[in-house]
Design a protein around this motif. Structure first.
Motif, short mmCIF file in Angstrom:
data_model
loop_
_atom_site.label_atom_id
_atom_site.label_comp_id
_atom_site.label_asym_id
_atom_site.label_seq_id
_atom_site.Cartn_x
_atom_site.Cartn_y
_atom_site.Cartn_z
N ARG A 92 -1.89 6.14 30.91
CA ARG A 92 -1.21 7.41 30.67
C ARG A 92 -0.58 7.94 31.95
N ASP A 93 -0.20 7.03 32.82
CA ASP A 93 0.52 7.42 34.03
C ASP A 93 1.81 8.13 33.65
N PRO A 94 2.09 9.32 34.23
CA PRO A 94 3.27 10.11 33.82
C PRO A 94 4.59 9.33 33.88
N GLN A 95 4.81 8.56 34.94
CA GLN A 95 6.06 7.83 35.06
C GLN A 95 6.16 6.71 34.02
N PHE A 96 5.02 6.06 33.77
CA PHE A 96 4.99 5.03 32.74
C PHE A 96 5.31 5.62 31.38
N LEU A 97 4.74 6.79 31.08
CA LEU A 97 4.99 7.42 29.78
C LEU A 97 6.47 7.74 29.59
N LEU A 98 7.12 8.20 30.64
CA LEU A 98 8.55 8.50 30.55
C LEU A 98 9.36 7.24 30.31
N THR A 99 8.99 6.15 30.98
CA THR A 99 9.69 4.88 30.81
C THR A 99 9.50 4.34 29.40
N TYR A 100 8.26 4.39 28.93
CA TYR A 100 7.95 3.89 27.58
C TYR A 100 8.65 4.73 26.52
N LEU A 101 8.67 6.04 26.71
CA LEU A 101 9.33 6.93 25.75
C LEU A 101 10.83 6.63 25.67
N LYS A 102 11.43 6.35 26.81
CA LYS A 102 12.87 6.03 26.83
C LYS A 102 13.14 4.77 26.01
N THR A 103 12.28 3.76 26.15
CA THR A 103 12.43 2.52 25.39
C THR A 103 12.27 2.75 23.90
N LEU A 104 11.27 3.52 23.52
CA LEU A 104 11.02 3.80 22.11
C LEU A 104 12.15 4.62 21.49
N THR A 105 12.67 5.56 22.24
CA THR A 105 13.77 6.39 21.74
C THR A 105 15.02 5.55 21.52
N ALA A 106 15.28 4.63 22.44
CA ALA A 106 16.47 3.78 22.34
C ALA A 106 16.43 2.86 21.13
N THR A 107 15.21 2.50 20.69
CA THR A 107 15.07 1.59 19.55
C THR A 107 14.66 2.34 18.28
N LYS A 144 12.10 4.05 17.38
CA LYS A 144 10.70 4.00 16.92
C LYS A 144 10.15 5.42 16.98
N THR A 145 10.52 6.21 15.99
CA THR A 145 10.27 7.65 16.04
C THR A 145 8.79 8.02 16.03
N GLN A 146 7.99 7.30 15.26
CA GLN A 146 6.57 7.65 15.20
C GLN A 146 5.86 7.34 16.51
N ASP A 147 6.16 6.16 17.08
CA ASP A 147 5.56 5.81 18.38
C ASP A 147 6.07 6.75 19.46
N ALA A 148 7.37 7.10 19.38
CA ALA A 148 7.94 8.02 20.37
C ALA A 148 7.26 9.38 20.28
N ASN A 149 6.94 9.82 19.07
CA ASN A 149 6.22 11.08 18.91
C ASN A 149 4.86 11.02 19.60
N ASP A 150 4.15 9.91 19.41
CA ASP A 150 2.82 9.78 20.01
C ASP A 150 2.88 9.87 21.53
N VAL A 151 3.88 9.20 22.11
CA VAL A 151 4.02 9.23 23.57
C VAL A 151 4.44 10.63 24.02
N ALA A 152 5.35 11.25 23.27
CA ALA A 152 5.77 12.62 23.60
C ALA A 152 4.59 13.59 23.55
N GLU A 153 3.73 13.42 22.56
CA GLU A 153 2.53 14.26 22.48
C GLU A 153 1.66 14.10 23.72
N ALA A 154 1.53 12.86 24.19
CA ALA A 154 0.72 12.60 25.39
C ALA A 154 1.35 13.27 26.61
N ILE A 155 2.68 13.22 26.69
CA ILE A 155 3.37 13.84 27.83
C ILE A 155 3.20 15.36 27.81
N LEU A 156 3.25 15.94 26.62
CA LEU A 156 3.19 17.40 26.47
C LEU A 156 1.76 17.94 26.38
N ASP A 157 0.78 17.05 26.32
CA ASP A 157 -0.61 17.48 26.17
C ASP A 157 -1.02 18.41 27.31
#
Length: 402
Positions: A169-184, A186-199
């Motif tokens: 759950r490294d902040p920079q990793f989460l941002l990178t992963y979210l960018k990949t999910l958003t580009a493809t 994958k809305t549900q996975d992107a939501n999960d990562v966004a929730e982790a970022i905003l937690d």
């Protein structure tokens, strides 16, 4: 005698050799034809699981074309790109290729599982059905093959998912992963990562432009802490994006979640009762003015999919009788037009006609004004004309100009 035997044996050997040559030649012809015709997709109806069996047996990967019948770029790819000889020559030795209509009985639940919502989407799997990569959109042959080559060997998405699954759950990793999910998409996975970022930032994210963008772009779960907080304290986000912006975001999330409450499998529809009850409880907690709308519209949609038209009409009547709700003329037309078919039940037709005539009477008396546009789209005629046309159709009459 031995000479005769020898000659006979030679003929047999010659015949066998010729048969082998012909067999090899035919195999080569078949081999070349497969390439010449482009991608050798599996027969229509082949499932992803069946493709995986073949991929393991042939030591290949799987290429999945996620398409819909109404998608223009999907048709273009099928007609001009997939049929090119060089595309088949590059794809067929490496992939078991499958085309699946994402709105078919098999494809619809698969689309939800794979989080496919834009078309065409192309997904590459290994033989164990583990997703390697995906890419979207129509393209010309050379660009398509370049993407397949890149995605077929680039395991970055799988590596990022592995890190996420392992608890990174490294902040920079989460941002990178979210960018990949958003580009493809994958809305549900992107939501999960966004929730982790905003937690832990539910009460403060509105002041940070990056976190605010993540909330607006990626939060799709109405149970997310950031969403619940915002729905209860809309003024904090409204300062940044306006009241209409907040209202639009809240309604978008609630409407999107509502659509996931109905489960369709093997051509049958059912309600996820546990999630439906939880959703209604959440709407009550949020003191949503739209609670009855979401409840009844879900039940109306479910009844339609189950072809339970008695319940369908019952819920429409309940919706129209609810003073806190107001079905538009266009919504009413959408609900009732399916009864205009010749095989519709006469008693149900009569009930629908009564509903439509009551709305037309309200418009004629001035109690209601007919719709002249939907959103920014101007209608070619006012909606009371449309409602009268539906009544005519229910009576078996040709549409009349009113």
């Amino acid at each position: 005698m031995s000479i005769v035997y020898f000659k006979t044996n030679t003929k047999i050997k010659t015949t066998i050799i010729m048969k082998r040559i012909i067999t090899i030649a035919m195999s080569l012809v078949t081999f070349m034809t497969a390439f010449a015709q482009g991608i050798a997709f599996e027969p229509e109806g082949t499932t992803l699981e069946q493709a995986a069996v073949k991929a393991k047996a042939e030591n290949k990967m799987i290429f999945l074309d996620c398409f819909t019948t109404w998608c223009g770029p999907c048709r273009m790819m099928a007609r001009t790109v997939f049929t090119e000889e060089k595309v088949g020559a590059a794809m067929n030795p490496k992939f078991v290729s499958v085309k699946i209509d994402m709105e078919s009985a098999y494809g619809a639940p698969l689309a939800k599982k794979l989080q496919v919502s834009a078309y065409p989407t192309f997904v590459i799997f290994n033989a164990d059905l583990q997703e390697v990569e995906r890419f979207l959109g129509g393209s010309q042959a050379d660009e398509f093959l370049k993407k397949v080559e890149e995605k077929g060997r680039d395991n970055s998405s799988a590596a990022l998912k592995s890190r996420w699954d392992a608890g990174d759950r490294d902040p920079q990793f989460l941002l990178t992963y979210l960018k990949t999910l958003t580009a493809t998409y994958k809305t549900q996975d992107a939501n999960d990562v966004a929730e982790a970022i905003l937690d832990g930032k539910e009460a403060t994210f509105t002041s940070d432009s990056t976190l605010r963008r993540i909330f607006l772009s990626n939060i799709t779960n109405p149970f997310a802490k950031s969403f619940v907080y915002t729905a209860k304290h809309p003024d904090e986000l409204a300062v940044k994006i306006g009241e209409r912006g907040v209202e639009g975001k809240v309604n978008s999330v609630l409407a999107g979640y509502q659509q996931r409450l109905i489960i369709e499998k093997d051509g049958k529809a059912s309600l996820d009762q546990t999630q439906f009850d939880a959703f209604l409880a959440l709407l009550s907690e949020l003191k949503s003015k739209e609670a009855d709308h979401y409840r009844l519209s879900t039940l109306i949609t479910l009844a339609e999919k189950q072809k339970d038209y008695k319940a369908y009409i019952k819920y429409i009547k309940e919706y129209l009788a609810n003073k806190s709700l107001d079905a538009s003329d266009m919504q009413l037309a959408q609900w009732t037009k399916l009864f205009s078919t010749p095989d519709a039940d006469p008693k149900q037709k009569a009930e629908i006609k009564k509903i439509l005539k009551a709305r037309i009477a309200d418009i004629e008396s001035g109690k209601r004004q007919p719709q002249t546009q939907v959103g920014n789209m101007k209608l070619s005629r006012p909606t009371d004309d449309l409602l009268r046309m539906i009544v005519d159709a229910l009576d078996g009459k040709m549409p009349q100009q009113h």
